[in-house]
Design a protein around this motif. Structure first.
Motif: not given
Length: 340
Positions: A188-198
């Motif tokens: 999840i930490d890795r995927l989150a770097k390319d995602g929109d947190p909002h």
């Protein structure tokens, strides 16, 4: 009380699925730190299988110990004490480590020290970045989420803890549901770097205690109700789900950390446990103003023998040892105002 310098402690950690042995000199000089990970064996199940974990510990404990000795260029006669995590954890896994440690201590006629896994994680950062006591301690892992006042290496005052799921458990379960991979926290930490947190505005818990935490509701929202919280126009990609979940999970924790710092007036903070390696958590904690922060290096965030050996050194210096009748405990009750 041991006054010898160059005191070498062999630390054993088998509380869950990592078979770990380390040798630490004088409480801070890591001579070896071997961690045999079982991740490939548990990946098909997307979680730790206790029976598999204990069996692998039985198979690996001797070669892992020998590797730790080899990397430190030492033999068993040059070890001054044996330390082992004996609580809390998976009972079968703990029994392997404790039984082996007892055998070593009895055969070598060396002191045996049973170590609390929770205290060890909260002490891990002290190996590399010593903080003056007292400080605020935050333990975040797959099994625990605890905020406490750390008075010294052996004395904790629990200020807040999760009333249901631990933060690491929530990471793993979300990752498992969306088939993101295992272990969940890393993925999840890795995927989150390319995602929109909002992309998804997931809710946080509403609790009577302002220092306790809850991750069950967030986990349920992400797994079963994600569409209800999707922002207009946002895509339901794994990256967006991961980023939004991670942002909310860390925000929940950060609110409690800030409140605890305010209430205790402490200006020092140490974070430990597997989730302490999370990049967003590190970024948020290190941005705190007026707070001296200590994180363990990534190799000391996950379960390891070095934290066991380092903490045991402190007990040895104070003349504290364990009997060969040392018992294992799967659970340890954490009460407000005290920790046994």
């Amino acid at each position: 009380m041991m006054e010898k310098s160059g005191l070498r402690v062999l630390g054993i950690e088998t509380s869950c699925d990592e078979c770990a042995v380390a040798i630490v000199e004088d409480g801070s000089k890591i001579l070896s730190n071997v961690v045999a990970t079982q991740i490939p064996h548990h990946t098909p199940y997307q979680g730790v299988v206790p029976e598999i974990a204990s069996r692998l510990h039985t198979e690996w404990i001797v070669p892992v110990t020998q590797r730790a000795l080899d990397e430190a260029s030492l033999n068993l006669d040059q070890i001054d004490a044996i330390a082992v995590a004996n609580r809390p954890g998976l009972l079968g896994s703990l029994l392997v480590g404790v039984s082996f440690a007892k055998g070593l201590a009895a055969t070598l006629e060396k002191p045996l020290i049973g170590i609390d896994h929770i205290r060890a994680h909260l002490y891990a950062s002290q190996i590399e970045h010593p903080l003056q006591y007292p400080y605020l301690g935050v333990l975040v892992s797959g099994g625990h989420t605890i905020i406490c006042r750390v008075e010294d290496y052996d004395t904790l005052e629990v200020l807040g803890t999760t009333i249901d799921d631990a933060i690491g458990e929530a990471f793993d379960k979300v990752a498992k549901h969306y088939q993101m991979g295992y272990p969940g926290g890393v993925v999840i930490d890795r995927l989150a770097k390319d995602g929109d947190p909002h992309a998804f505005l997931f809710p946080g818990p509403k609790l009577k205690s302002q220092l306790d935490l809850s991750y069950s509701g967030l986990k349920t929202a992400v797994i079963n109700q994600a569409e209800l919280f999707r922002s207009e126009g946002a895509e339901a990609t794994p990256e967006n789900i991961a980023a939004s979940f991670q942002r909310t999970a860390i925000n929940i924790l950060m609110k409690r950390i800030k409140r605890a710092l305010e209430e205790t007036q402490l200006t020092r903070l140490a974070v430990g446990g597997g989730v302490a390696a999370n990049s967003l958590l590190r970024e948020e904690v290190q941005a705190l103003k007026g707070v001296e922060v200590a994180f363990p290096s990534p190799k000391l965030c996950t379960d390891n023998g070095a934290m066991i050996a380092a903490l045991a050194y402190r007990y040895l210096k104070d003349g504290v040892q364990s009997p060969l009748t040392l018992q294992t405990m799967a659970r340890v009750k954490a009460f407000k105002k005290s920790y046994p």
